[in-house]
Design a protein around this motif. Structure first.
Motif, PDB file in Angstrom:
ATOM      1  N   SER A 248       0.813  -1.218   0.000  1.00 20.71           N
ATOM      2  CA  SER A 248       0.000   0.000   0.000  1.00 20.71           C
ATOM      3  C   SER A 248       0.843   1.263   0.000  1.00 20.71           C
ATOM      4  O   SER A 248       1.760   1.401   0.798  1.00 20.71           O
ATOM      5  CB  SER A 248      -0.898   0.009   1.237  1.00 20.71           C
ATOM      6  N   PRO A 249       0.498   2.212  -0.896  1.00 21.36           N
ATOM      7  CA  PRO A 249       1.188   3.514  -0.851  1.00 21.36           C
ATOM      8  C   PRO A 249       0.678   4.372   0.303  1.00 21.36           C
ATOM      9  O   PRO A 249       1.137   5.493   0.490  1.00 21.36           O
ATOM     10  CB  PRO A 249       0.838   4.144  -2.201  1.00 21.36           C
ATOM     11  N   ASN A 250      -0.304   3.864   1.067  1.00 25.98           N
ATOM     12  CA  ASN A 250      -0.877   4.638   2.175  1.00 25.98           C
ATOM     13  C   ASN A 250      -0.284   4.260   3.525  1.00 25.98           C
ATOM     14  O   ASN A 250      -0.751   4.702   4.559  1.00 25.98           O
ATOM     15  CB  ASN A 250      -2.400   4.428   2.229  1.00 25.98           C
ATOM     16  N   SER A 251       0.731   3.379   3.490  1.00 24.63           N
ATOM     17  CA  SER A 251       1.315   2.941   4.758  1.00 24.63           C
ATOM     18  C   SER A 251       2.815   3.195   4.739  1.00 24.63           C
ATOM     19  O   SER A 251       3.441   3.150   3.687  1.00 24.63           O
ATOM     20  CB  SER A 251       0.975   1.460   4.930  1.00 24.63           C
ATOM     21  N   ILE A 252       3.371   3.471   5.906  1.00 26.58           N
ATOM     22  CA  ILE A 252       4.821   3.720   5.979  1.00 26.58           C
ATOM     23  C   ILE A 252       5.439   2.783   7.017  1.00 26.58           C
ATOM     24  O   ILE A 252       4.860   2.558   8.091  1.00 26.58           O
ATOM     25  CB  ILE A 252       5.131   5.203   6.323  1.00 26.58           C
ATOM     26  N   LEU A 253       6.582   2.217   6.675  1.00 24.45           N
ATOM     27  CA  LEU A 253       7.288   1.302   7.573  1.00 24.45           C
ATOM     28  C   LEU A 253       8.469   2.046   8.180  1.00 24.45           C
ATOM     29  O   LEU A 253       9.359   2.498   7.465  1.00 24.45           O
ATOM     30  CB  LEU A 253       7.772   0.076   6.792  1.00 24.45           C
ATOM     31  N   VAL A 254       8.450   2.186   9.508  1.00 24.78           N
ATOM     32  CA  VAL A 254       9.553   2.859  10.205  1.00 24.78           C
ATOM     33  C   VAL A 254      10.575   1.791  10.556  1.00 24.78           C
ATOM     34  O   VAL A 254      10.354   0.972  11.448  1.00 24.78           O
ATOM     35  CB  VAL A 254       9.055   3.578  11.477  1.00 24.78           C
ATOM     36  N   SER A 255      11.677   1.760   9.832  1.00 26.83           N
ATOM     37  CA  SER A 255      12.700   0.732  10.087  1.00 26.83           C
ATOM     38  C   SER A 255      13.679   1.221  11.137  1.00 26.83           C
ATOM     39  O   SER A 255      13.895   2.422  11.283  1.00 26.83           O
ATOM     40  CB  SER A 255      13.446   0.415   8.791  1.00 26.83           C
ATOM     41  N   GLY A 256      14.264   0.283  11.852  1.00 23.12           N
ATOM     42  CA  GLY A 256      15.302   0.651  12.824  1.00 23.12           C
ATOM     43  C   GLY A 256      14.747   1.067  14.161  1.00 23.12           C
ATOM     44  O   GLY A 256      15.422   1.015  15.169  1.00 23.12           O
ATOM     45  N   GLY A 257      13.483   1.510  14.184  1.00 25.13           N
ATOM     46  CA  GLY A 257      12.835   1.765  15.462  1.00 25.13           C
ATOM     47  C   GLY A 257      13.028   3.132  16.075  1.00 25.13           C
ATOM     48  O   GLY A 257      12.162   3.620  16.764  1.00 25.13           O
ATOM     49  N   GLN A 258      14.166   3.785  15.825  1.00 28.06           N
ATOM     50  CA  GLN A 258      14.426   5.078  16.478  1.00 28.06           C
ATOM     51  C   GLN A 258      13.560   6.162  15.854  1.00 28.06           C
ATOM     52  O   GLN A 258      13.511   6.306  14.646  1.00 28.06           O
ATOM     53  CB  GLN A 258      15.907   5.450  16.319  1.00 28.06           C
ATOM     54  N   THR A 259      12.839   6.906  16.668  1.00 30.77           N
ATOM     55  CA  THR A 259      12.001   7.972  16.127  1.00 30.77           C
ATOM     56  C   THR A 259      11.856   9.074  17.174  1.00 30.77           C
ATOM     57  O   THR A 259      12.335   8.948  18.292  1.00 30.77           O
ATOM     58  CB  THR A 259      10.617   7.429  15.701  1.00 30.77           C
ATOM     59  N   THR A 260      11.192  10.158  16.777  1.00 32.58           N
ATOM     60  CA  THR A 260      10.974  11.277  17.702  1.00 32.58           C
ATOM     61  C   THR A 260       9.487  11.603  17.731  1.00 32.58           C
ATOM     62  O   THR A 260       8.743  11.261  16.816  1.00 32.58           O
ATOM     63  CB  THR A 260      11.734  12.538  17.241  1.00 32.58           C
ATOM     64  N   VAL A 261       9.083  12.288  18.785  1.00 35.00           N
ATOM     65  CA  VAL A 261       7.685  12.713  18.903  1.00 35.00           C
ATOM     66  C   VAL A 261       7.342  13.665  17.762  1.00 35.00           C
ATOM     67  O   VAL A 261       6.265  13.603  17.173  1.00 35.00           O
ATOM     68  CB  VAL A 261       7.446  13.371  20.281  1.00 35.00           C
ATOM     69  N   ALA A 262       8.293  14.537  17.408  1.00 30.38           N
ATOM     70  CA  ALA A 262       8.058  15.505  16.325  1.00 30.38           C
ATOM     71  C   ALA A 262       7.823  14.786  14.999  1.00 30.38           C
ATOM     72  O   ALA A 262       6.938  15.137  14.218  1.00 30.38           O
ATOM     73  CB  ALA A 262       9.251  16.454  16.205  1.00 30.38           C
ATOM     74  N   ASN A 263       8.602  13.734  14.748  1.00 29.87           N
ATOM     75  CA  ASN A 263       8.481  12.993  13.495  1.00 29.87           C
ATOM     76  C   ASN A 263       7.181  12.187  13.451  1.00 29.87           C
ATOM     77  O   ASN A 263       6.508  12.119  12.422  1.00 29.87           O
ATOM     78  CB  ASN A 263       9.683  12.048  13.364  1.00 29.87           C
ATOM     79  N   VAL A 282       1.027   3.404  10.309  1.00 32.31           N
ATOM     80  CA  VAL A 282       2.445   3.571  10.643  1.00 32.31           C
ATOM     81  C   VAL A 282       2.911   2.264  11.283  1.00 32.31           C
ATOM     82  O   VAL A 282       2.415   1.865  12.335  1.00 32.31           O
ATOM     83  CB  VAL A 282       2.663   4.748  11.626  1.00 32.31           C
ATOM     84  N   ALA A 283       3.817   1.572  10.599  1.00 30.45           N
ATOM     85  CA  ALA A 283       4.284   0.264  11.077  1.00 30.45           C
ATOM     86  C   ALA A 283       5.716   0.361  11.569  1.00 30.45           C
ATOM     87  O   ALA A 283       6.564   0.959  10.910  1.00 30.45           O
ATOM     88  CB  ALA A 283       4.188  -0.764   9.951  1.00 30.45           C
ATOM     89  N   PHE A 284       5.981  -0.228  12.731  1.00 30.62           N
ATOM     90  CA  PHE A 284       7.331  -0.256  13.290  1.00 30.62           C
ATOM     91  C   PHE A 284       7.925  -1.634  13.049  1.00 30.62           C
ATOM     92  O   PHE A 284       7.403  -2.634  13.536  1.00 30.62           O
ATOM     93  CB  PHE A 284       7.306   0.031  14.797  1.00 30.62           C
ATOM     94  N   ASP A 285       8.998  -1.670  12.284  1.00 32.03           N
ATOM     95  CA  ASP A 285       9.684  -2.935  12.032  1.00 32.03           C
ATOM     96  C   ASP A 285      10.657  -3.185  13.188  1.00 32.03           C
ATOM     97  O   ASP A 285      11.283  -2.242  13.680  1.00 32.03           O
ATOM     98  CB  ASP A 285      10.441  -2.834  10.702  1.00 32.03           C
ATOM     99  N   GLU A 286      10.798  -4.426  13.579  1.00 35.22           N
ATOM    100  CA  GLU A 286      11.720  -4.804  14.667  1.00 35.22           C
ATOM    101  C   GLU A 286      11.409  -4.045  15.957  1.00 35.22           C
ATOM    102  O   GLU A 286      12.091  -3.097  16.331  1.00 35.22           O
ATOM    103  CB  GLU A 286      13.181  -4.554  14.262  1.00 35.22           C
ATOM    104  N   VAL A 287      10.345  -4.471  16.643  1.00 33.69           N
ATOM    105  CA  VAL A 287       9.901  -3.765  17.851  1.00 33.69           C
ATOM    106  C   VAL A 287      10.996  -3.653  18.903  1.00 33.69           C
ATOM    107  O   VAL A 287      11.018  -2.705  19.679  1.00 33.69           O
ATOM    108  CB  VAL A 287       8.664  -4.439  18.485  1.00 33.69           C
ATOM    109  N   ALA A 288      11.910  -4.608  18.917  1.00 30.55           N
ATOM    110  CA  ALA A 288      12.964  -4.592  19.947  1.00 30.55           C
ATOM    111  C   ALA A 288      13.771  -3.299  19.905  1.00 30.55           C
ATOM    112  O   ALA A 288      14.328  -2.864  20.906  1.00 30.55           O
ATOM    113  CB  ALA A 288      13.893  -5.789  19.760  1.00 30.55           C
ATOM    114  N   GLY A 289      13.829  -2.657  18.718  1.00 28.83           N
ATOM    115  CA  GLY A 289      14.655  -1.453  18.579  1.00 28.83           C
ATOM    116  C   GLY A 289      13.898  -0.153  18.736  1.00 28.83           C
ATOM    117  O   GLY A 289      14.463   0.930  18.585  1.00 28.83           O
ATOM    118  N   ILE A 290      12.583  -0.215  19.038  1.00 27.23           N
ATOM    119  CA  ILE A 290      11.813   1.035  19.153  1.00 27.23           C
ATOM    120  C   ILE A 290      12.381   1.876  20.295  1.00 27.23           C
ATOM    121  O   ILE A 290      12.525   1.409  21.425  1.00 27.23           O
ATOM    122  CB  ILE A 290      10.313   0.772  19.425  1.00 27.23           C
TER     123      ILE A 290
END
Length: 686
Positions: A248-263, A282-290
Motif C-alpha cells: 500500500s502507498p498509504n502505509s509507511i514502515l519505520v525501520s530501525g525503530g528510532q524515532t521522535t515525537v516531532a516525526n 504507521v508500522a514499526f519494524d523490529e519492535v525490539a529497537g523502538i
C-alpha cells in the motif's frame, strides 16, 4: 469430472467473473514478480505501470505490455548508481521523464517549496504550490511519482536551480467507485473473495489452510480500519513487514525503530503534523529497537493509541493512522510462555507497561504462519495493488463495529477496552470479506470468534505481567436466540494442563509459589521410598541453597514429629529420594518445606493426594505455618494450571477478601491449621 478438471473449471469461472466485474483493474501477479526481480521499486509502483499496459487477458497484448513496462523502467526508473547518467541525458535533451521517490520541504527563507529526488540525488528543485496542497504526503517521507523534468541553465542567474518540474504525477489510481466494488462482491463466494484478496497481496491461497488465510487477512485490518493497534511477533521469513512496505502507498514502515515525537506526532517548531496525520498506517519494524529520543514518547503514543488524539503545546490534534508493531521471537513460543510472556521482545519501556500493551486491539500469532517459500507467491490474477489500496482506504470511512449486535452479545469478562478491540477487529474483517455489508449469522460468528481470540491473547499476557488487574480472561459470547454462552480460548495456552485430572500416584504432590525469576509457577514433587537406613536424597534442585535448606527442614521435622501423623512413617528403616520439577521453567522456589512433608507422608502411607489438588503455604523451621504470599495471583495460576482443589493455611483466610469471587468459586478450598492437619486433608485421611 476429475479433481484437476474441477479445479481448472473453477479457475476459468473465477477469471470470467474478474473480467466481467473488474476489467482493467486486475493484473497477473507473476508479471509483477518477473519485473520486480530486476527493479527495486515497490510493488504498487510496478503494478501501476502494469495496470496501464498489461491489464488485458490476451497473451500477445500482455507480452507487448510487459516489454513496454520494462522499457519504461529501464529508461525512466532512476537507479541510484545511474543517477549521473540520467542527469546528463536530461541536460543533453532538455527534458526527460523520471520515476523516483520525491519528498518536499518548505524553504521559508525564500518562501518556496523545494523537492528532493531520492535516487536521482538532486535537491532544492522548486515545485509549484498546487502539487503540495493536492498531495500533502510529499511533505512527509515522500511518495513515488512520474515526473516530467526540464533543464535550463541561466548564465545570468547562476544561483538559480537549472532543474524544472513541468509535471508531477503521483503513482496512484485515478478514480475509484466503491459502490461498483460493493455490487460486484455479490457475484463471488466467500472463499473466492478471500482468495482474490490474498492474491491481490501477492500470496497464493491454495498453499494455505483456512486458519493461515485468516491470519493473512488480519494483517490487512490496520489498512482498512482507523486507529487500529496491531501487533505481530513471530519467526523470521514469514512476511511480517511485507504488507506495510510493498502493498500500500498509504502505509509507511519505520525501520530501525528510532524515532521522535516531532516525526511521529507533531513538530512544534514547524507546526506540522507527523506521520500519524499523513499516513493510514504507521508500522514499526523490529519492535525490539523502538526507541524515542524524547522522554514522553511512550506516554504520547499511549494517549494516541487510546483516543486517536494527542496533545502538543496548547492544542489537541486528531489523527486516524493505525499503529502496527512487528518483530521477531527468537525462541519457541512454549519456552517464552513458560519463562516469560509473549510481549518479551518489546523494549523494556513498553514490555513492562501494562497500560501501553492494554491498548493493543490484536496480537497475531506470527508463529502459526509458515516460513515463505517460492510456491507461496501467486502467479494468478489479483487486483492491481494500488486499486486494492484505494478500496481499503475508501472503506476506512465506514464501520461495521456493530455487525454482531443483532445475533450475539459479549460475555461479562470483557471490559470496555476489550469490547472496543473486538468491535474494531470485527469491523475490519467484515470490510475485508463482506465489503457490501451482506453477511449471515454464521459469517459474523466466525469473525467474532477470531476477534475474541486475537484480543484474549493480549489479555492473557497482561495477566502474566500485571497480575489480578487482568484476571478476567475467559472471553465468551452469548447467542440472542438460544442464550448459549460459548467460550473462546487461545491455542498456545493449550488444553494440556500442568496438573492432570484424576488420582495421582502416592508421593506425587503439586504446589504453587514464587520462583527465582519473580514469577509464580507450578512445582511437582515426586517421592520414591526404598528399604534402607534413613537416607534422604533430592534431585532437580540444582545448587539452590534455599531450596535445599527447605527440603532438609521438612525431613528433620518428620524425624521429630512423624509419629504424631502415623506410626507407619519411618525415618530409620527407609530411604527417600525426592525429585522436584519446575514445570514453568521460572527458577526454583524456596517454599518447599510443607509440600515435602506431605509428599514423604504420601509415599510412606501409600496414599495418593486428592485429585487435581495443590498445596499452598509453607512451614518454618520452628514448625509455624507460613501463609500464602499474593493469594489472588497464586490462585489464578492454580486455575490456569488445572487445579480443582486448593489447600490453604487458615491464616490466609483473611486474604480471601482480595480475591475476586468468580475466582474463589472455581475451587474447592480446604483450610488446614498445622502441618499434620495439612497431611491428613491432602491425603483424604479422616
Amino acid at each position: 469430472m476429475s479433481e484437476l478438471e474441477m479445479g481448472i473449471k473453477n479457475v476459468s469461472e473465477l477469471l470470467e467473473k474478474l473480467k466481467t466485474h473488474f476489467s482493467g483493474k486486475i493484473v497477473r501477479k507473476d508479471l509483477t514478480k518477473k519485473i520486480k526481480e530486476g527493479a527495486n521499486v515497490p510493488v504498487y509502483v510496478l503494478e501501476y505501470l502494469l495496470g496501464m499496459y498489461c491489464s488485458s487477458m490476451d497473451q500477445e497484448e500482455i507480452d507487448a505490455g510487459v516489454q513496454n513496462v520494462k522499457q519504461i523502467l529501464a529508461e525512466n526508473y532512476v537507479r541510484p548508481d545511474e543517477a549521473q547518467k540520467i542527469i546528463s541525458k536530461l541536460r543533453e535533451r532538455g527534458s526527460y521523464t523520471v520515476i523516483d521517490k520525491v519528498s518536499v520541504k518548505l524553504n521559508y527563507k525564500n518562501d518556496i517549496y523545494e523537492s528532493e529526488f531520492s535516487n536521482l540525488g538532486i535537491k532544492n528543485v522548486p515545485l509549484a504550490e498546487k502539487y503540495v496542497s493536492d498531495f500533502e504526503r510529499l511533505l512527509c517521507g515522500g511518495i513515488w511519482c512520474i515526473v516530467q523534468m526540464e533543464y535550463f541553465y541561466d548564465e545570468a542567474d547562476k544561483n538559480r536551480c537549472p532543474f524544472i518540474i513541468r509535471k508531477l504525477t503521483p503513482i496512484q489510481m485515478p478514480s475509484l467507485d466503491i459502490d461498483e466494488v460493493k455490487s460486484a462482491r455479490a457475484n463471488f463466494s466467500d472463499e473466492e473473495w478471500i482468495d482474490l484478496v490474498l492474491r491481490s497481496t501477492g500470496m497464493e491461497p491454495s498453499q494455505f489452510d483456512k486458519r493461515v488465510k485468516w491470519l493473512h487477512l488480519a494483517r490487512l485490518i490496520p489498512l482498512i480500519e482507523n486507529n487500529y493497534n496491531f501487533c505481530e511477533l513471530g519467526p523470521r521469513g514469514t512476511g511480517k513487514s511485507h504488507i506495510y512496505k510493498e502493498i500500500s502507498p498509504n502505509s509507511i514502515l519505520v525501520s530501525g525503530g528510532q524515532t521522535t515525537v516531532a516525526n511521529l506526532f507533531y513538530n512544534m517548531g514547524s507546526k506540522t503534523v507527523g506521520l500519524v496525520g499523513l499516513w493510514d498506517c504507521v508500522a514499526f519494524d523490529e519492535v525490539a529497537g523502538i526507541k524515542f529520543k524524547d522522554q514522553d514518547g511512550v506516554q504520547i503514543m499511549k494517549d494516541y493509541m487510546a483516543s486517536g488524539s494527542f496533545s502538543r503545546g496548547k492544542e489537541e490534534k486528531n489523527a486516524y493512522a493505525s499503529m502496527v508493531f512487528v518483530g521477531n521471537i527468537n525462541q519457541s513460543v512454549d519456552v517464552l510462555l513458560k519463562t516469560s510472556h509473549l510481549f518479551d521482545p518489546f523494549p523494556e519501556a513498553m514490555s513492562n507497561d501494562s497500560a501501553f500493551l492494554d491498548r493493543l486491539h490484536c496480537y497475531l500469532p506470527g508463529w502459526e504462519i509458515p516460513k515463505y517459500r517460492p510456491e507461496y507467491f501467486t502467479d494468478d490474477y489479483g487486483f492491481i495493488t494500488d486499486y486494492f489500496s484505494e478500496i481499503m482506504r475508501e472503506l476506512r470511512k465506514i464501520s461495521y463495529a456493530d455487525a454482531y449486535d443483532k445475533y450475539f452479545k459479549l460475555g461479562n469478562n470483557l471490559n470496555q477496552r476489550d469490547v472496543i478491540a473486538v468491535k474494531k477487529t470485527v469491523s475490519g474483517l467484515v470490510k475485508l470479506i463482506h465489503p457490501d455489508g451482506q453477511f449471515t449469522k454464521e459469517n459474523v460468528e466466525e469473525i467474532l470468534r477470531f476477534a475474541l481470540e486475537m484480543r484474549r491473547r493480549v489479555k492473557e499476557q497482561l495477566k502474566k505481567i500485571g497480575g489480578m488487574e487482568f484476571y478476567d480472561v475467559n472471553f465468551s459470547y452469548i447467542d440472542h436466540e438460544t442464550f448459549n454462552e460459548d467460550y473462546v480460548s487461545v491455542p498456545e495456552q493449550g488444553g494440556g494442563k500442568l496438573i492432570p485430572e484424576g488420582m495421582g500416584k502416592p508421593g506425587h504432590i503439586y504446589t504453587v509459589s514464587r520462583g527465582k525469576s519473580g514469577m509464580i509457577g507450578v512445582y511437582k514433587l515426586e517421592m520414591q521410598m526404598t528399604a534402607g537406613n534413613g537416607k534422604f536424597e533430592r534431585t532437580g534442585i540444582g545448587s539452590d541453597r534455599e531450596a535445599k535448606e527447605a527440603v532438609d527442614t521438612a525431613y528433620r521435622y518428620l524425624k521429630a514429629n512423624g509419629k504424631n501423623i502415623s506410626g507407619s512413617i519411618s525415618t530409620t528403616t527407609k530411604d527417600y529420594l525426592m525429585h522436584v520439577q519446575d514445570l514453568n521453567g521460572i527458577g526454583m522456589t524456596k517454599r518447599l518445606t510443607l509440600p515435602t512433608v506431605v509428599a514423604i507422608c504420601s509415599i510412606a502411607l501409600h496414599k495418593p493426594a486428592l485429585s487435581s489438588a495443590v498445596i499452598l503455604g509453607d512451614l518454618s523451621i520452628g514448625g509455624t505455618i507460613i501463609k500464602v504470599e499474593e493469594l489472588a495471583n497464586t490462585l489464578q495460576v492454580c486455575l490456569d494450571s488445572g487445579a480443582k482443589k486448593v489447600l490453604i493455611p487458615i491464616t490466609s483466610a483473611v486474604d480471601l477478601g482480595t480475591v475476586p469471587s468468580e475466582l474463589i468459586g472455581c475451587f474447592n478450598i480446604i483450610f488446614y491449621q498445622s502441618a499434620e492437619d495439612a497431611v491428613f486433608k491432602a491425603l483424604g485421611v479422616d
